[in-house]
Write a protein that holds these residues in place. Structure first.
Motif, PDB file in Angstrom:
ATOM      1  N   GLU A   9       0.827  -1.205   0.000  1.00  0.00           N
ATOM      2  CA  GLU A   9       0.000   0.000   0.000  1.00  0.00           C
ATOM      3  C   GLU A   9       0.863   1.257   0.000  1.00  0.00           C
ATOM      4  O   GLU A   9       0.564   2.229  -0.700  1.00  0.00           O
ATOM      5  CB  GLU A   9      -0.915  -0.005   1.228  1.00  0.00           C
ATOM      6  CG  GLU A   9      -2.003  -1.057   1.197  1.00  0.00           C
ATOM      7  CD  GLU A   9      -2.785  -1.077   2.499  1.00  0.00           C
ATOM      8  OE1 GLU A   9      -4.025  -1.138   2.431  1.00  0.00           O
ATOM      9  OE2 GLU A   9      -2.164  -1.024   3.573  1.00  0.00           O
ATOM     10  N   ARG A  13       1.221   4.360  -3.219  1.00  0.00           N
ATOM     11  CA  ARG A  13       0.761   5.734  -3.039  1.00  0.00           C
ATOM     12  C   ARG A  13       1.747   6.724  -3.660  1.00  0.00           C
ATOM     13  O   ARG A  13       2.942   6.668  -3.416  1.00  0.00           O
ATOM     14  CB  ARG A  13       0.593   6.053  -1.551  1.00  0.00           C
ATOM     15  CG  ARG A  13      -0.584   5.347  -0.913  1.00  0.00           C
ATOM     16  CD  ARG A  13      -1.056   6.119   0.291  1.00  0.00           C
ATOM     17  NE  ARG A  13      -2.225   5.497   0.888  1.00  0.00           N
ATOM     18  CZ  ARG A  13      -2.979   6.079   1.811  1.00  0.00           C
ATOM     19  NH1 ARG A  13      -2.692   7.310   2.207  1.00  0.00           N
ATOM     20  NH2 ARG A  13      -4.018   5.459   2.314  1.00  0.00           N
ATOM     21  N   LYS A  16       2.861  10.212  -0.228  1.00  0.00           N
ATOM     22  CA  LYS A  16       3.162   9.417   0.964  1.00  0.00           C
ATOM     23  C   LYS A  16       3.199  10.262   2.240  1.00  0.00           C
ATOM     24  O   LYS A  16       3.600   9.773   3.293  1.00  0.00           O
ATOM     25  CB  LYS A  16       4.493   8.691   0.783  1.00  0.00           C
ATOM     26  CG  LYS A  16       4.472   7.636  -0.332  1.00  0.00           C
ATOM     27  CD  LYS A  16       5.814   6.964  -0.452  1.00  0.00           C
ATOM     28  CE  LYS A  16       5.783   5.801  -1.430  1.00  0.00           C
ATOM     29  NZ  LYS A  16       5.384   6.201  -2.784  1.00  0.00           N
TER      30      LYS A  16
END
Length: 222
Positions: A9, A13, A16
């Motif tokens: 995950e 992204r 972040k």
């Protein structure tokens, strides 16, 4: 507010900010006091030792713990009961022991010394993993001494008709020191101790090599 994400995950992204991974590069031991977690699980097929036996083994390896407060409790795998029959389906298994360290940044070094001395006291073994790796283990799990590790000690959520009956945690040596100076309680192993430890690990790996190779072959084929 910070969100703790899995590595997948986190890497997915683009933004972040406000996010971290549960990994050593995003967590560190605090300056000042911190908690040492000693996680005990019996080896497969072995009867679980009770808290008194475990703490005695700790004191044998680190005598200063005999005058230090230690909080003991059972893990979420212990004391599972069938409510209707009032039958204990699973007795004592895993346990947790907590000690407060004066300097949390010294915990990884101190626990490495403790693991070595537990081996010297006869409490070490090699665990053959599902892929055939030979892992160095002892009665205190050496994999939990990392700042990013979570302590899964909240108890078990059981299915219908099943419940957990965990006893209350116990404080050992309540009149003892509240924290421990890890540099005094867990000094680095001497060269003689280190050589003896290395020899024990080498012998244990040699004794489990055939098993590890067989497990690896099966794992690789699968």
């Amino acid at each position: 507010k910070v969100s703790v994400l899995s590595e997948i995950e986190y890497n997915a992204r683009k933004d972040k900010s406000g996010c971290v991974r549960r990994a050593e590069d995003h967590f560190k031991w605090p300056d000042g006091s911190g908690v040492i977690l000693l996680d005990y699980d019996p080896r497969g097929g072995d009867e679980a030792m009770d808290a008194a036996t475990f703490i005695a083994a700790l004191i044998d390896a680190a005598p200063e713990l005999g005058t230090t407060q230690v909080l003991a409790g059972v893990s979420s795998s212990s004391h599972i009961w069938a409510k209707e029959d009032d039958e204990e389906l699973q007795g004592l298994r895993g346990q947790r022991f907590y000690v407060l360290a004066d300097d949390a940044t010294d915990i990884p070094r101190a626990m490495s010394a403790l693991v070595g001395r537990l081996w010297l006291a006869g409490h070490g073994h090699i665990l053959v993993s599902s892929s055939g790796a030979q892992l160095i283990r002892c009665i205190a799990d050496p994999t939990v001494f990392q700042a990013s590790r979570l302590d899964y000690a909240g108890g078990a959520i059981c299915g219908r008709g099943i419940e957990q009956r965990r006893p209350a945690p116990t404080l050992w040596h309540p009149e003892g020191d509240f924290t421990v100076d890890t540099r005094e309680a867990f000094p680095d192993m001497s060269p003689t101790e280190q050589r003896a430890y290395d020899k024990l690990v080498a012998e244990a790996k040699a004794a489990t090599r055939a098993e590890a190779e067989a497990v690896f072959t099966t794992w690789a084929e699968d």
